[in-house]
Enzyme design. Structure first.
Site, PDB file in Angstrom:
ATOM      1  N   ASP A 139       9.431   6.037  14.777  1.00  0.00           N
ATOM      2  CA  ASP A 139       9.220   7.457  14.481  1.00  0.00           C
ATOM      3  C   ASP A 139       9.599   8.248  15.730  1.00  0.00           C
ATOM      4  O   ASP A 139       9.014   8.043  16.793  1.00  0.00           O
ATOM      5  CB  ASP A 139       7.741   7.666  14.119  1.00  0.00           C
ATOM      6  CG  ASP A 139       7.404   9.125  13.800  1.00  0.00           C
ATOM      7  OD1 ASP A 139       8.335   9.953  13.729  1.00  0.00           O
ATOM      8  OD2 ASP A 139       6.210   9.434  13.634  1.00  0.00           O
TER       9      ASP A 139
ATOM     10  N   GLU B 209       0.829  -1.211   0.000  1.00  0.00           N
ATOM     11  CA  GLU B 209       0.000   0.000   0.000  1.00  0.00           C
ATOM     12  C   GLU B 209       0.863   1.261   0.000  1.00  0.00           C
ATOM     13  O   GLU B 209       1.823   1.378   0.762  1.00  0.00           O
ATOM     14  CB  GLU B 209      -0.917   0.060   1.228  1.00  0.00           C
ATOM     15  CG  GLU B 209      -1.756   1.336   1.202  1.00  0.00           C
ATOM     16  CD  GLU B 209      -2.545   1.643   2.475  1.00  0.00           C
ATOM     17  OE1 GLU B 209      -3.271   2.662   2.452  1.00  0.00           O
ATOM     18  OE2 GLU B 209      -2.438   0.906   3.465  1.00  0.00           O
TER      19      GLU B 209
ATOM     20  N   ASP C 255      10.022  12.107  17.100  1.00  0.00           N
ATOM     21  CA  ASP C 255       9.606  13.467  16.754  1.00  0.00           C
ATOM     22  C   ASP C 255      10.043  14.432  17.843  1.00  0.00           C
ATOM     23  O   ASP C 255       9.805  14.202  19.021  1.00  0.00           O
ATOM     24  CB  ASP C 255       8.074  13.486  16.616  1.00  0.00           C
ATOM     25  CG  ASP C 255       7.568  14.745  15.936  1.00  0.00           C
ATOM     26  OD1 ASP C 255       8.058  15.840  16.295  1.00  0.00           O
ATOM     27  OD2 ASP C 255       6.690  14.639  15.069  1.00  0.00           O
TER      28      ASP C 255
END
Length: 420
Positions: free
Chosen positions: A109, A44, A111
């Site tokens: 991830d 995807e 951040d």
């Protein structure tokens, strides 16, 4: 680096996707040698278009199909999702419940906004060289653990284009991991716990796990310059009160007095270490544990992972070589041999590399008028003439190691079959 003007983005993206995006390397990565049938076709992708139009469940037959669609849509952002049981672009035709996410890289991830309670130079989306060290420490700590504690070989670290970093762990065995195992891994790598209301977010027990000791050793290399000089975490009463909230009340008065007599964060930290050490020697089983100094270092410097991104197999993550629409910076791979030298402010913007290309194209137009050259060959050379080239090289090095490893595994399998 010249300033980026977001109003130019639509035109710049056309040029970027037509002449600069490294399609062949990108396809080579996500196709994984074509060993598993339909692996790329069942992957995807999602595109975010102008005005925040979001399209999920994109999928492509091959590199050429992907190129055509990207050049037609010119996405502002590209995200990569899981490999599904069926082609994602046909998910509506599949029987309810049959369309399932089956594999994906293990992703992380990190951040900068998650560090807002401990960085004093910037907040929210802003970053500067003073706080970027947090990302350097995060890469060093997480990458060491992935490599040494888990034995994962193929780790692609990527700058997000604005205020953080992503990691893609691409080993074949890792891509097959269940959500439960992914949760276990990210739990192992998480130490800082609690929301905004929780003041003390790190609690160490008397038995310190080797992972924590090794992480502390990495933090120690950066702590003085990062925390005590650049962040100046004990600069004034407001900043040192935050640190006093992390240590037992019984030593608050003594620390307050010594802090007031000291001239800077370095001196105050030395006092804190002495007082904490004395306290630890006196009280072996206090609820705060014997490692006050380490708990502070970890709370201020240890990586803060977005757990949900890592544990879900169907979670989408921003693609390498995507463009950040706010900063214009390309999401580029980070060379693990040069983590300390990586500077997000020197990462090229889309406007910068397009200008570089324009300048070169103007010079070469006369030369090439007489030469028939395929568009693919032309494009392969194009990115090499811009500031994107060294980052594509880092990506290629990563792909070479993936290829070598895959060939090694195939040889092993064929040797085993011969033995039978």
């Amino acid at each position: 680096m010249e300033t980026f003007d977001p109003t130019e983005l639509p035109e710049l993206l056309k040029l970027y996707y037509r002449r600069l995006f490294p399609y062949s390397q990108y396809y080579r990565w996500l196709n994984y040698g074509g060993v598993i049938k339909n692996y790329f076709q069942h992957r995807e992708f999602s595109f975010t278009l102008k005005d925040d139009i979001y399209i999920r469940y994109q999928s492509f037959n091959n590199q050429s199909d992907l190129e055509k669609e990207m050049q037609k849509m010119n996405p502002y952002k590209i995200d990569i999702g899981a490999v599904y049981s069926h082609r994602p672009n046909q998910h509506n035709t599949v029987k309810l419940g049959a369309f399932q996410a089956q594999e994906k890289e293990l992703v992380f991830d990190i951040d900068m906004t998650d560090y807002d309670d401990v960085r004093r130079c910037c907040s929210s989306a802003d970053i500067c060289p003073k706080c970027w060290t947090l990302m350097t420490m995060a890469i060093r700590i997480i990458d060491r653990a992935l490599k040494e504690d888990f034995g994962f070989k193929h780790r692609l670290w990527v700058y997000s284009g604005r205020r953080g970093v992503h990691c893609w762990v691409c080993d074949e065995s890792v891509r097959k991991l269940s959500s439960a195992v992914r949760s276990g891994i990210v739990e192992y790598l998480s130490l800082v716990k609690g929301g905004q209301d929780v003041k003390k977010k790190v609690h160490l027990s008397e038995k310190i796990h080797p992972f924590i000791r090794k992480s502390i050793n990495i933090i120690k290399k950066y702590f003085e310059e990062y925390a005590l000089v650049n962040q100046d975490i004990l600069e004034n009463k407001e900043s040192w009160d935050k640190i006093l909230a992390l240590v037992p009340e019984t030593i608050h008065d003594e620390l307050q007095q010594s802090f007031q007599k000291s001239h800077n964060s370095l001196q105050r930290w030395e006092h804190l270490k002495k007082v904490a050490s004395r306290y630890q020697n006196n009280i072996k089983n206090d609820k705060y544990g014997p490692w006050l100094e380490w708990e502070i270092m970890l709370q201020y410097c240890f990586p803060r992972l977005d757990i949900n991104v890592s544990k879900g197999i169907n979670h989408l993550l921003k693609s390498p070589f995507s463009v950040h629409p706010k900063t214009g910076r390309i999401s580029v791979p980070i060379d693990l041999q040069k983590v300390d030298q990586f500077d997000p402010f020197t990462v090229p913007t889309i406007s910068f590399i397009c200008r570089e290309l324009d300048a070169i194209s103007t010079n070469e137009e006369e030369k090439e008028e007489n030469e028939a050259e395929s568009d693919v060959k032309h494009r392969t050379r194009d990115y090499k003439k811009t500031s994107l080239a060294p980052y594509v090289k880092v990506f290629e090095h990563f792909l070479e190691n993936l290829d070598k490893s895959r060939k090694g595994e195939l040889l092993k399998k064929s040797d085993l079959q011969k033995d039978f």
